[in-house]
Design a protein around this motif. Sequence first.
Motif, PDB file in Angstrom:
ATOM      1  N   ALA A 267      43.468  11.092  43.252  1.00  0.00           N
ATOM      2  CA  ALA A 267      42.901   9.749  43.422  1.00  0.00           C
ATOM      3  C   ALA A 267      43.153   8.922  42.173  1.00  0.00           C
ATOM      4  CB  ALA A 267      41.404   9.851  43.690  1.00  0.00           C
ATOM      5  N   ARG A 268      43.434   7.638  42.354  1.00  0.00           N
ATOM      6  CA  ARG A 268      43.749   6.779  41.209  1.00  0.00           C
ATOM      7  C   ARG A 268      42.500   6.110  40.637  1.00  0.00           C
ATOM      8  NH1 ARG A 268      47.922   2.528  42.142  1.00  0.00           N
ATOM      9  NH2 ARG A 268      47.138   1.740  40.146  1.00  0.00           N
ATOM     10  N   ASN A 269      41.388   6.161  41.338  1.00  0.00           N
ATOM     11  CA  ASN A 269      40.133   5.611  40.826  1.00  0.00           C
ATOM     12  C   ASN A 269      38.965   6.288  41.530  1.00  0.00           C
ATOM     13  OD1 ASN A 269      39.617   4.116  43.343  1.00  0.00           O
ATOM     14  ND2 ASN A 269      41.255   2.746  42.637  1.00  0.00           N
ATOM     15  N   MET A 270      37.743   5.967  41.128  1.00  0.00           N
ATOM     16  CA  MET A 270      36.577   6.659  41.659  1.00  0.00           C
ATOM     17  C   MET A 270      36.271   6.275  43.100  1.00  0.00           C
ATOM     18  SD  MET A 270      35.717   8.851  39.520  1.00  0.00           S
ATOM     19  CE  MET A 270      34.158   9.364  40.240  1.00  0.00           C
ATOM     20  N   VAL A 271      36.624   5.065  43.499  1.00  0.00           N
ATOM     21  CA  VAL A 271      36.452   4.693  44.906  1.00  0.00           C
ATOM     22  C   VAL A 271      37.359   5.545  45.776  1.00  0.00           C
ATOM     23  CG1 VAL A 271      36.773   2.863  46.610  1.00  0.00           C
ATOM     24  CG2 VAL A 271      35.712   2.333  44.395  1.00  0.00           C
ATOM     25  N   GLU A 272      38.622   5.668  45.359  1.00  0.00           N
ATOM     26  CA  GLU A 272      39.563   6.494  46.122  1.00  0.00           C
ATOM     27  C   GLU A 272      39.165   7.965  46.081  1.00  0.00           C
ATOM     28  OE1 GLU A 272      44.284   7.722  46.143  1.00  0.00           O
ATOM     29  OE2 GLU A 272      43.702   5.810  45.233  1.00  0.00           O
ATOM     30  N   PHE A 273      38.612   8.416  44.950  1.00  0.00           N
ATOM     31  CA  PHE A 273      38.165   9.800  44.859  1.00  0.00           C
ATOM     32  C   PHE A 273      37.149  10.108  45.947  1.00  0.00           C
ATOM     33  CE2 PHE A 273      34.935  12.832  43.374  1.00  0.00           C
ATOM     34  CZ  PHE A 273      35.720  13.957  43.190  1.00  0.00           C
ATOM     35  N   GLY A 348      38.511  -3.882  39.948  1.00  0.00           N
ATOM     36  CA  GLY A 348      39.405  -4.316  41.017  1.00  0.00           C
ATOM     37  C   GLY A 348      39.255  -5.793  41.330  1.00  0.00           C
ATOM     38  N   ASP A 349      38.020  -6.289  41.339  1.00  0.00           N
ATOM     39  CA  ASP A 349      37.782  -7.712  41.612  1.00  0.00           C
ATOM     40  C   ASP A 349      38.306  -8.588  40.481  1.00  0.00           C
ATOM     41  OD1 ASP A 349      36.644  -7.084  44.013  1.00  0.00           O
ATOM     42  OD2 ASP A 349      34.562  -7.256  43.321  1.00  0.00           O
ATOM     43  N   ILE A 350      38.160  -8.120  39.235  1.00  0.00           N
ATOM     44  CA  ILE A 350      38.688  -8.878  38.086  1.00  0.00           C
ATOM     45  C   ILE A 350      40.210  -8.960  38.158  1.00  0.00           C
ATOM     46  CG2 ILE A 350      38.992  -8.851  35.576  1.00  0.00           C
ATOM     47  CD1 ILE A 350      36.176  -7.626  35.372  1.00  0.00           C
ATOM     48  N   LEU A 351      40.847  -7.818  38.450  1.00  0.00           N
ATOM     49  CA  LEU A 351      42.312  -7.808  38.578  1.00  0.00           C
ATOM     50  C   LEU A 351      42.776  -8.755  39.682  1.00  0.00           C
ATOM     51  CD1 LEU A 351      43.444  -4.064  38.251  1.00  0.00           C
ATOM     52  CD2 LEU A 351      43.941  -5.957  36.703  1.00  0.00           C
ATOM     53  N   LYS A 352      42.061  -8.755  40.779  1.00  0.00           N
ATOM     54  CA  LYS A 352      42.428  -9.617  41.903  1.00  0.00           C
ATOM     55  C   LYS A 352      42.348 -11.085  41.522  1.00  0.00           C
ATOM     56  CE  LYS A 352      41.304 -10.409  46.777  1.00  0.00           C
ATOM     57  NZ  LYS A 352      40.406 -10.031  47.902  1.00  0.00           N
ATOM     58  N   LEU A 355      45.377 -11.582  38.831  1.00  0.00           N
ATOM     59  CA  LEU A 355      46.752 -11.378  39.284  1.00  0.00           C
ATOM     60  C   LEU A 355      47.056 -12.002  40.632  1.00  0.00           C
ATOM     61  CD1 LEU A 355      47.130  -7.571  38.341  1.00  0.00           C
ATOM     62  CD2 LEU A 355      47.780  -9.568  36.977  1.00  0.00           C
ATOM     63  N   GLY A 356      46.014 -12.284  41.403  1.00  0.00           N
ATOM     64  CA  GLY A 356      46.245 -12.765  42.760  1.00  0.00           C
ATOM     65  C   GLY A 356      46.617 -11.615  43.678  1.00  0.00           C
ATOM     66  N   ARG A 357      46.705 -11.883  44.967  1.00  0.00           N
ATOM     67  CA  ARG A 357      46.983 -10.816  45.932  1.00  0.00           C
ATOM     68  C   ARG A 357      48.338 -10.171  45.713  1.00  0.00           C
ATOM     69  NH1 ARG A 357      43.639 -10.183  50.216  1.00  0.00           N
ATOM     70  NH2 ARG A 357      42.040 -11.783  50.565  1.00  0.00           N
ATOM     71  N   SER A 358      49.374 -10.996  45.495  1.00  0.00           N
ATOM     72  CA  SER A 358      50.727 -10.455  45.324  1.00  0.00           C
ATOM     73  C   SER A 358      50.831  -9.673  44.017  1.00  0.00           C
ATOM     74  CB  SER A 358      51.761 -11.581  45.356  1.00  0.00           C
ATOM     75  OG  SER A 358      51.504 -12.518  44.323  1.00  0.00           O
ATOM     76  N   GLY A 359      50.231 -10.192  42.955  1.00  0.00           N
ATOM     77  CA  GLY A 359      50.262  -9.494  41.675  1.00  0.00           C
ATOM     78  C   GLY A 359      49.509  -8.181  41.730  1.00  0.00           C
ATOM     79  N   LEU A 360      48.377  -8.177  42.442  1.00  0.00           N
ATOM     80  CA  LEU A 360      47.589  -6.950  42.585  1.00  0.00           C
ATOM     81  C   LEU A 360      48.360  -5.907  43.390  1.00  0.00           C
ATOM     82  CD1 LEU A 360      44.810  -5.687  41.974  1.00  0.00           C
ATOM     83  CD2 LEU A 360      44.045  -6.530  44.213  1.00  0.00           C
ATOM     84  N   LYS A 361      49.086  -6.379  44.389  1.00  0.00           N
ATOM     85  CA  LYS A 361      49.894  -5.472  45.203  1.00  0.00           C
ATOM     86  C   LYS A 361      50.978  -4.807  44.360  1.00  0.00           C
ATOM     87  CE  LYS A 361      52.356  -5.365  49.621  1.00  0.00           C
ATOM     88  NZ  LYS A 361      52.856  -6.190  50.763  1.00  0.00           N
ATOM     89  N   ASN A 362      51.631  -5.588  43.493  1.00  0.00           N
ATOM     90  CA  ASN A 362      52.658  -5.034  42.605  1.00  0.00           C
ATOM     91  C   ASN A 362      52.041  -4.069  41.586  1.00  0.00           C
ATOM     92  OD1 ASN A 362      54.726  -6.485  43.828  1.00  0.00           O
ATOM     93  ND2 ASN A 362      54.398  -8.276  42.511  1.00  0.00           N
TER      94      ASN A 362
END
Length: 410
Positions: A267-273, A348-352, A355-362
Amino acid sequence: MNIASIPFLIFISLSVILFLLGNNLVYRQLLLSFINLIFLITYIQNINTCIVFFVFILSSYLILKLIKKYSLQNYIFIFVSIIVVFFLFIKKYDFLKLIIPTNLLDHKIELIGISYMMFKLIHMIIDLYQNQLSNIKLLYYANYQLGFFSLLAGPIQRYNDFYNYFNEIDKTSFTKNEILSSWNRVLTGMFKMGLLSILALKLYQREAIGVISNVSSIKVIVHFMIYFYSYPIYVYLNFSGYCDIVIGCAQLIGLKLPENFNSPFIARNMVEFWNRWHITLSIWIRDYIFMNSYKWIAQKWNRHAKNAGYILIFITFFIAGVWHGSTWNFIIFGLIHGFGVAVTRIYGDILKSLLGRSGLKNYYKNSAIRLIAIFITFNYVCFSFIFFHVDLNRTLKIVNTFFISIISFI
């Protein structure tokens, strides 16, 4: 009865043979009831426990029937509160000693599977409130709660799924490949739980002694690192091995149980874990604690819903951690997981927003970032499992010895 043992293998083999000998509805329902009862008896330690089991099943069934018959949905908070208090009392949570006389917790009642029976009952009450629950029958309910395939440690199945299976248990059929696949999963689980997990546990125990008994800083550090990683591996092998066994056993009698693990250590983070570890628990607390609480807050204070959501997600996974055990070390375990999941969501919300949706996807597609994230998450999870062990004083002593050794080495 140890499910990773020869006696259990014989038990399930005989059960499957008897199950396949007849395809009559009543025959299979009564046979599964008998199998569940025999399995349960092997874990009942005294007459008091037997009585409490009987009272719990009968009283909880009557509660469900009363709620449905007299439309008592407005009182579900009271019913759920009573169930939670009963659970805390039976499990003898340490923090209760701060608010009630200690002698009240000196009872000798130990109900195996009480955690999962509580989850099942609460889910049924809430689903009943939302008019989503199938017909409640005593034989169906008793087998749902006491089924040998999910009594000890899950997975948490929903009542409607079990109801549909039990109601059409006579129509269950198998192909040769399905039978072989199920037995392969059972034996794989026994190998993981009965051998690999034991080896990991012995390694953990040996290294724990090594940390405390050594005076050389470098040796203490080496012992601690092996100790640090071996216990989470033991818990995973033991728990996932158990799930392999019970899911395979359920498949042998035509019951499909939900999966409970999906490579949690990548898992890459605790939510995914938590989407990969004890999946049925994660889904349960998401559906019945987080979502219901969040909807209520969003309706009352919509402007503050987002910030409240962070607090709720912390509380939700703090509860998930504390649920694992009744001693103070699990309070710490729960705090670490609640904090980790909440911070992950905030990050995750700060990154979004940045970076925006496209930046977060990358960002999420970047393999180097993913590897770093997996490494950090894995070590954070391993750190939390230091406090999974019951003896908190010993754990703190080991951690203290390690840090002293690090300082001395530097």
